[in-house]
Design a protein around this motif. Structure first.
Motif, PDB file in Angstrom:
ATOM      1  N   ASP A 375      11.055  13.928 -21.559  1.00  0.00           N
ATOM      2  CA  ASP A 375      12.006  13.132 -20.774  1.00  0.00           C
ATOM      3  C   ASP A 375      12.602  13.943 -19.636  1.00  0.00           C
ATOM      4  O   ASP A 375      12.801  13.427 -18.522  1.00  0.00           O
ATOM      5  N   MET A 376      12.902  15.208 -19.892  1.00  0.00           N
ATOM      6  CA  MET A 376      13.424  16.052 -18.813  1.00  0.00           C
ATOM      7  C   MET A 376      12.335  16.302 -17.764  1.00  0.00           C
ATOM      8  O   MET A 376      12.606  16.322 -16.559  1.00  0.00           O
ATOM      9  N   GLU A 377      11.104  16.463 -18.232  1.00  0.00           N
ATOM     10  CA  GLU A 377       9.993  16.685 -17.306  1.00  0.00           C
ATOM     11  C   GLU A 377       9.822  15.498 -16.360  1.00  0.00           C
ATOM     12  O   GLU A 377       9.525  15.683 -15.166  1.00  0.00           O
ATOM     13  N   SER A 378      10.015  14.293 -16.859  1.00  0.00           N
ATOM     14  CA  SER A 378       9.867  13.117 -15.995  1.00  0.00           C
ATOM     15  C   SER A 378      10.903  13.129 -14.874  1.00  0.00           C
ATOM     16  O   SER A 378      10.625  12.685 -13.756  1.00  0.00           O
ATOM     17  N   ILE A 379      12.088  13.649 -15.161  1.00  0.00           N
ATOM     18  CA  ILE A 379      13.114  13.778 -14.116  1.00  0.00           C
ATOM     19  C   ILE A 379      12.704  14.848 -13.122  1.00  0.00           C
ATOM     20  O   ILE A 379      12.791  14.658 -11.902  1.00  0.00           O
ATOM     21  N   PHE A 380      12.245  15.990 -13.617  1.00  0.00           N
ATOM     22  CA  PHE A 380      11.816  17.068 -12.724  1.00  0.00           C
ATOM     23  C   PHE A 380      10.718  16.601 -11.776  1.00  0.00           C
ATOM     24  O   PHE A 380      10.744  16.887 -10.574  1.00  0.00           O
ATOM     25  N   LEU A 381       9.760  15.861 -12.306  1.00  0.00           N
ATOM     26  CA  LEU A 381       8.641  15.403 -11.485  1.00  0.00           C
ATOM     27  C   LEU A 381       9.092  14.398 -10.433  1.00  0.00           C
ATOM     28  O   LEU A 381       8.538  14.352  -9.329  1.00  0.00           O
ATOM     29  N   LYS A 382      10.080  13.619 -10.758  1.00  0.00           N
ATOM     30  CA  LYS A 382      10.629  12.637  -9.809  1.00  0.00           C
ATOM     31  C   LYS A 382      11.145  13.323  -8.553  1.00  0.00           C
ATOM     32  O   LYS A 382      11.108  12.756  -7.454  1.00  0.00           O
ATOM     33  N   TYR A 383      11.611  14.575  -8.697  1.00  0.00           N
ATOM     34  CA  TYR A 383      12.181  15.314  -7.569  1.00  0.00           C
ATOM     35  C   TYR A 383      11.230  16.388  -7.026  1.00  0.00           C
ATOM     36  O   TYR A 383      11.659  17.338  -6.382  1.00  0.00           O
ATOM     37  N   GLY A 384       9.938  16.228  -7.294  1.00  0.00           N
ATOM     38  CA  GLY A 384       8.957  17.163  -6.739  1.00  0.00           C
ATOM     39  C   GLY A 384       8.815  18.442  -7.538  1.00  0.00           C
ATOM     40  O   GLY A 384       8.461  19.494  -6.977  1.00  0.00           O
ATOM     41  N   GLY A 385       9.031  18.387  -8.840  1.00  0.00           N
ATOM     42  CA  GLY A 385       8.991  19.577  -9.668  1.00  0.00           C
ATOM     43  C   GLY A 385       7.600  20.174  -9.827  1.00  0.00           C
ATOM     44  O   GLY A 385       6.591  19.470  -9.818  1.00  0.00           O
ATOM     45  N   ARG A 386       7.584  21.500  -9.953  1.00  0.00           N
ATOM     46  CA  ARG A 386       6.372  22.253 -10.287  1.00  0.00           C
ATOM     47  C   ARG A 386       6.692  23.119 -11.507  1.00  0.00           C
ATOM     48  O   ARG A 386       7.715  23.794 -11.530  1.00  0.00           O
ATOM     49  N   PRO A 387       5.833  23.144 -12.519  1.00  0.00           N
ATOM     50  CA  PRO A 387       6.157  23.901 -13.731  1.00  0.00           C
ATOM     51  C   PRO A 387       6.018  25.404 -13.555  1.00  0.00           C
ATOM     52  O   PRO A 387       5.180  25.879 -12.788  1.00  0.00           O
ATOM     53  N   HIS A 388       6.874  26.135 -14.250  1.00  0.00           N
ATOM     54  CA  HIS A 388       6.694  27.579 -14.403  1.00  0.00           C
ATOM     55  C   HIS A 388       5.444  27.779 -15.235  1.00  0.00           C
ATOM     56  O   HIS A 388       5.275  27.171 -16.292  1.00  0.00           O
ATOM     57  N   TRP A 389       4.544  28.684 -14.810  1.00  0.00           N
ATOM     58  CA  TRP A 389       3.246  28.825 -15.460  1.00  0.00           C
ATOM     59  C   TRP A 389       3.328  29.419 -16.863  1.00  0.00           C
ATOM     60  O   TRP A 389       2.396  29.261 -17.657  1.00  0.00           O
ATOM     61  N   GLY A 390       4.422  30.078 -17.188  1.00  0.00           N
ATOM     62  CA  GLY A 390       4.540  30.642 -18.519  1.00  0.00           C
ATOM     63  C   GLY A 390       5.300  29.759 -19.491  1.00  0.00           C
ATOM     64  O   GLY A 390       5.507  30.140 -20.645  1.00  0.00           O
ATOM     65  N   LYS A 391       5.742  28.587 -19.037  1.00  0.00           N
ATOM     66  CA  LYS A 391       6.578  27.713 -19.863  1.00  0.00           C
ATOM     67  C   LYS A 391       5.836  26.396 -20.154  1.00  0.00           C
ATOM     68  O   LYS A 391       4.931  26.006 -19.428  1.00  0.00           O
ATOM     69  N   LEU A 392       6.280  25.708 -21.192  1.00  0.00           N
ATOM     70  CA  LEU A 392       5.614  24.478 -21.620  1.00  0.00           C
ATOM     71  C   LEU A 392       5.702  23.387 -20.549  1.00  0.00           C
ATOM     72  O   LEU A 392       6.715  23.248 -19.857  1.00  0.00           O
ATOM     73  N   HIS A 393       4.642  22.616 -20.433  1.00  0.00           N
ATOM     74  CA  HIS A 393       4.616  21.440 -19.559  1.00  0.00           C
ATOM     75  C   HIS A 393       3.456  20.572 -20.012  1.00  0.00           C
ATOM     76  O   HIS A 393       2.644  20.978 -20.848  1.00  0.00           O
TER      77      HIS A 393
END
Length: 434
Positions: A375-393
């Motif tokens: 659910d938090m990821e969906s918010i991040f993606l809404k604002y142009g998020g890119r994941p940290h490569w060492g963290k879960l996504h």
């Protein structure tokens, strides 16, 4: 040294593997021999650092390589403010070794257990809008490619290869040496304070520019948050002594560990525990050498997701996250960590082309994190998020390709340097789409 049939897990225990063989090379020649053997026998090889990534980045059932026997400083140049180090060198040891030479890295994250190669390969970062991630401090890389070739790479000698190698996920080759741009050793004054989250968000534009390093932690279901600032100082180092260490490190981690176990046993206690932790945020400060002040001792284990966002979106994202948490009834007590970084031009950097905010969500080891993170990821993606490569996504190649302008250039480079796919594992195939 060769270890056969061992078991491996990452720091949080969420990733486990039973590699057929674990190699511990001592010299570059042994790394070359391992790569050549993989080509002859059709084997796969992944390099492991300290296991502080939460993804399956290094997980393999074939050959795992550790560079723990390739640590230390090879050369320092105090006049040029540079040092060349073995890739397996842990950041904590590196800080001490550089300090003895009157040198320091310009910025670091709050964990110092990673190897320098692991830190740069995943885009590890600290906080401060004047500073990029640790990879931006790199000015030279020696790498063994998937064909066994040894290359000394700089931005001047191999411009495209250098931009690919600065953050490569271990997919372009085995980094064996790193040359760093440094600065003279310095001390920092660290200050911790407690303020309401809305006050923090209102003051954020000023705090970002008025302090060398600024970050904050906010607690789900609570109003207070913790502000952390660090600024250079000529003040003498504060000596905490053994009593201070026991109080600030051991007791604090022990108390949080007990509260975390309580939240795991009785999930309904998560919100009250979060509010209690917010109310107990420490206030005060200390002065110390930079590499010691950056680092935070983490004894309570967790899983983590972290996303990079345009810096100007930080407040909007946090307010939307708070609204989602108010309705989602997530069983979470860990604070949300919020940091900043300067934009860069590294091909796979989450901060590529933009000054950035980083928001990290955590869940205590063993507690369900999937719905909360998704659910938090969906918010991040809404604002142009890119994941940290060492963290879960949860992203795959289709979504990642759109987020990184140099995505295809990186993969053209990967296919050239590793034509047999020696360095691929199932996780990389999933996120690369090939």
């Amino acid at each position: 040294m060769i270890n056969k049939g061992c078991r491996w897990s990452n720091w949080s225990g969420i990733e486990k593997a039973k590699p057929r063989t674990v190699l511990y090379p001592v010299h570059i020649e042994e790394v070359v021999e391992a790569v050549q053997m993989c080509r002859r026998e059709g084997r796969k090889l992944r390099v492991v650092g300290s296991g502080h990534s939460f993804t399956a980045l290094v997980t393999t059932d074939d050959i795992m390589m550790s560079l723990d026997n390739m640590q230390g400083v090879l050369e320092t140049n105090p006049a040029a403010l540079t040092a060349t180090v073995w890739a397996g060198t842990k950041l904590k040891a590196l800080g001490e070794l550089l300090h003895t030479e009157g040198l320091a890295q310009e910025n670091l994250g709050d964990i110092d257990m990673q190897s320098i190669a692991g830190a740069i390969s995943t885009g590890t970062h600290g906080t401060g809008l004047s500073f990029g991630n640790i990879s931006t401090q790199v000015i030279g890389i020696t790498v063994v490619t998937g064909t066994g070739e040894v290359l000394d790479v700089t931005e001047q000698s191999h411009p495209d290869l250098f931009k690919g190698l600065q953050i490569s996920l271990g997919a372009l080759g085995i980094i064996v040496q790193v040359k760093l741009r440094l600065r003279p050793a310095y001390r920092l004054r660290y200050e911790s304070s407690r303020v309401p989250i809305e006050e923090c968000l209102k003051r954020m534009p000023d705090l970002m520019v008025s302090h060398r390093n600024f970050e904050f932690y906010w607690f789900p279901y609570a109003e207070p948050c913790q502000l952390k600032t660090m600024d250079e100082t000529e003040e003498p180092e504060t000596h905490r002594g053994i009593g201070g260490y026991v109080s600030d490190v051991l007791l604090e981690n022990a108390a949080f560990g007990v509260l975390s176990k309580l939240s795991k046993w009785i999930p309904g206690m998560s919100a009250p525990v979060s509010r209690l932790c917010a109310a107990l945020v420490p206030t005060g400060g200390r002065v110390g050498h930079s590499h010691k002040v950056y680092a935070t001792t983490r004894l309570v284990r967790f899983n983590e997701m972290e996303y990079n966002l345009p810096a100007e979106q930080m407040a909007n994202v946090i307010r939307e996250m708070r609204e989602a948490m108010a309705h989602g009834k997530y069983r979470v007590h860990f604070p949300v960590e919020c940091r900043f970084a300067k934009g860069d031009d590294i091909w796979l950097s989450p901060a590529y082309g933009r000054d950035s905010a980083y928001i990290a969500v955590h869940m205590y080891k063993g507690m369900p994190h999937e719905r909360y993170f998704a659910d938090m990821e969906s918010i991040f993606l809404k604002y142009g998020g890119r994941p940290h490569w060492g963290k879960l996504h949860n992203l795959t190649a289709e979504r990642l390709r759109d987020a990184y302008p140099m995505w295809e250039s990186f993969h053209e480079l990967r296919r050239r340097l590793d034509p047999d796919g020696i360095f691929l594992n199932p996780y990389l195939i999933r996120i690369f789409g090939q």
